[in-house]
Scaffold this active site. Sequence first.
Site, PDB file in Angstrom:
ATOM      1  N   ARG A   1      57.792  48.991  63.686  1.00 21.18           N
ATOM      2  CA  ARG A   1      56.728  48.303  62.516  1.00 21.18           C
ATOM      3  C   ARG A   1      56.095  49.050  62.657  1.00 21.18           C
ATOM      4  O   ARG A   1      55.038  48.949  61.236  1.00 21.18           O
ATOM      5  CB  ARG A   1      55.857  47.596  63.829  1.00 21.18           C
ATOM      6  CG  ARG A   1      55.810  46.357  63.941  1.00 21.18           C
ATOM      7  CD  ARG A   1      54.493  45.857  65.458  1.00 21.18           C
ATOM      8  NE  ARG A   1      53.893  44.856  64.956  1.00 21.18           N
ATOM      9  CZ  ARG A   1      53.664  43.680  64.870  1.00 21.18           C
ATOM     10  NH1 ARG A   1      54.491  43.250  65.159  1.00 21.18           N
ATOM     11  NH2 ARG A   1      52.775  43.738  64.839  1.00 21.18           N
TER      12      ARG A   1
ATOM     13  N   TYR B   1      67.978  45.555  70.701  1.00 21.72           N
ATOM     14  CA  TYR B   1      69.038  46.328  69.423  1.00 21.72           C
ATOM     15  C   TYR B   1      68.022  47.946  68.831  1.00 21.72           C
ATOM     16  O   TYR B   1      66.922  48.069  68.774  1.00 21.72           O
ATOM     17  CB  TYR B   1      68.462  45.301  68.245  1.00 21.72           C
ATOM     18  CG  TYR B   1      66.861  44.738  67.695  1.00 21.72           C
ATOM     19  CD1 TYR B   1      66.035  45.892  67.136  1.00 21.72           C
ATOM     20  CD2 TYR B   1      66.528  43.125  68.833  1.00 21.72           C
ATOM     21  CE1 TYR B   1      64.671  45.450  66.848  1.00 21.72           C
ATOM     22  CE2 TYR B   1      64.823  43.340  68.051  1.00 21.72           C
ATOM     23  CZ  TYR B   1      64.177  43.990  67.312  1.00 21.72           C
ATOM     24  OH  TYR B   1      62.775  43.784  66.839  1.00 21.72           O
TER      25      TYR B   1
ATOM     26  N   ASP C   1      49.548  35.198  60.648  1.00 20.77           N
ATOM     27  CA  ASP C   1      48.772  34.534  62.554  1.00 20.77           C
ATOM     28  C   ASP C   1      47.842  34.360  62.441  1.00 20.77           C
ATOM     29  O   ASP C   1      47.664  33.130  62.659  1.00 20.77           O
ATOM     30  CB  ASP C   1      49.348  35.900  63.151  1.00 20.77           C
ATOM     31  CG  ASP C   1      50.554  35.714  63.376  1.00 20.77           C
ATOM     32  OD1 ASP C   1      51.528  35.614  62.890  1.00 20.77           O
ATOM     33  OD2 ASP C   1      50.675  36.593  65.051  1.00 20.77           O
TER      34      ASP C   1
END
Length: 406
Positions: free
Chosen positions: A106, A209, A287
């Site tokens: 991120r 992952y 969002d």
Amino acid sequence: MALDHLNITIAGAGIGGLTAALILRRMGAEVTVLEQAEAISEVGAGLQISPNGMAVLRKLGLQDDLIWRSPRARAVVLRSHRQGQEVLRLDLEQYASDLNFYFVHRADLIQILADAAREEGVQIRLLQKVLRVEHNPKPVLQLANGAQCGGDLIIGADGLHSKARKALNEAGQPRFTGQVAWRAIVPNTSELPNEAQVFMGPGRHLVAYPLRDGSKVNLVAVQERKAWADEGWHIQDAPENVKTAFASFGGVAGQLMNQIDEVMLWGLFRHPVATNWHRGALVLLGDAAHPTLPFMAQGANLALEDAWVLGQCIKASPSDIPAALACYQACRKDRAEKVVDAATSNAWKYHLRPPLNWPAHQILRTAGRLAPARMVQQFDWIYRHNVTEQGASGKATEKAKETEQA
Ligand SMILES: Cc1cc2nc3c(=O)[nH]c(=O)nc-3n(C[C@H](O)[C@H](O)[C@H](O)COP(=O)(O)OP(=O)(O)OC[C@H]3O[C@@H](n4cnc5c(N)ncnc54)[C@H](O)[C@@H]3O)c2cc1C
């Protein structure tokens, strides 16, 4: 027509706000981003960026910068939790080889977006917390430091607890979904390949992952829980808590859990998709408009799509902002609702308890053996949706007219 007559203020320097800032600045607008944090740094960790989000980054010329830091996902593998036996392999390399799925840090994505936006001349102002949005009759942001901020257009990209959303919709607090998520990064001593591993246990699941050069693994551990008492929506937690909650997870999952020495805990909250995304010169994005559970890994991807479509709609009618915003909502709302619903209904599938879990896993195993391509392609409607190729502005304008007439 260039947008150089427009002054745009964006609340929130997350993925959605920064992408919109870059797009609108490149079209010529003056753009200021107000961010409450003291630095553009990111808590959290990994994000799966799927082809629909990648399409926007590619169009912005940012894809290459991102992919040299990010492993390409070859598969998603569902496993049972005790020993990690394979239940279903969604083989992306074989059945979706033309699509780009990446495991992204991120912080890398935020940095790439913020650098590109600043280079174009976007002003990013930190420590600017929006307290509320008022209509006087134009929208005005009231900041915690006492300042006010207006503009020809105000974009609320201020996330789940959006103040802009409150100004456009009936009051309502986000609802706790009965699930929490721990997130941690651990060393990749288990040598996990470039695949997303999903370990499914009763009432909980773990996603793992690799990140960056593959030497680290991103963990997201989701557990059902009755209540969330903490004030904030994420907190630092003791590693023992997640290890205890996932004590029955064996094999690789157990090894990964044992390595956690620092972890953050998120309460997973939701609002319904907002009814009103815009009024006058105020609009919601990401969002703020449609928070989603992380079970389809689509929140950030939807924010990227939103930013692109919003830019196209404004480009199509730069001198009529309300019409541009109506066109944007008309283009985006149905899709956002569909993806959010898909993510919500995915949660229980991962969390089945005995006696249901065994037959459900058998069905998945059989489906994976008989129709492996179809198992991957069932999600084409999400991943092959390319907002940059759909003549979004043309279609959007038509749709906005239809909406007005209705
Ligand atoms: C556990 C978990 C895993 C996830 N995994 C994935 C994934 O794999 N793939 C994916 O696509 N998505 C994923 N998501 C979802 C994704 O993180 C969000 O959907 C995405 O970050 C939304 O971007 P945004 O820009 O709309 O909002 P945000 O990222 O929330 O950004 C909002 C910004 O606004 C700022 N802000 C907030 N309030 C104010 C205020 N009052 N004044 C000024 N600034 C303010 C915030 O500080 C922040 O910088 C995950 C989420 C969670 C919780």
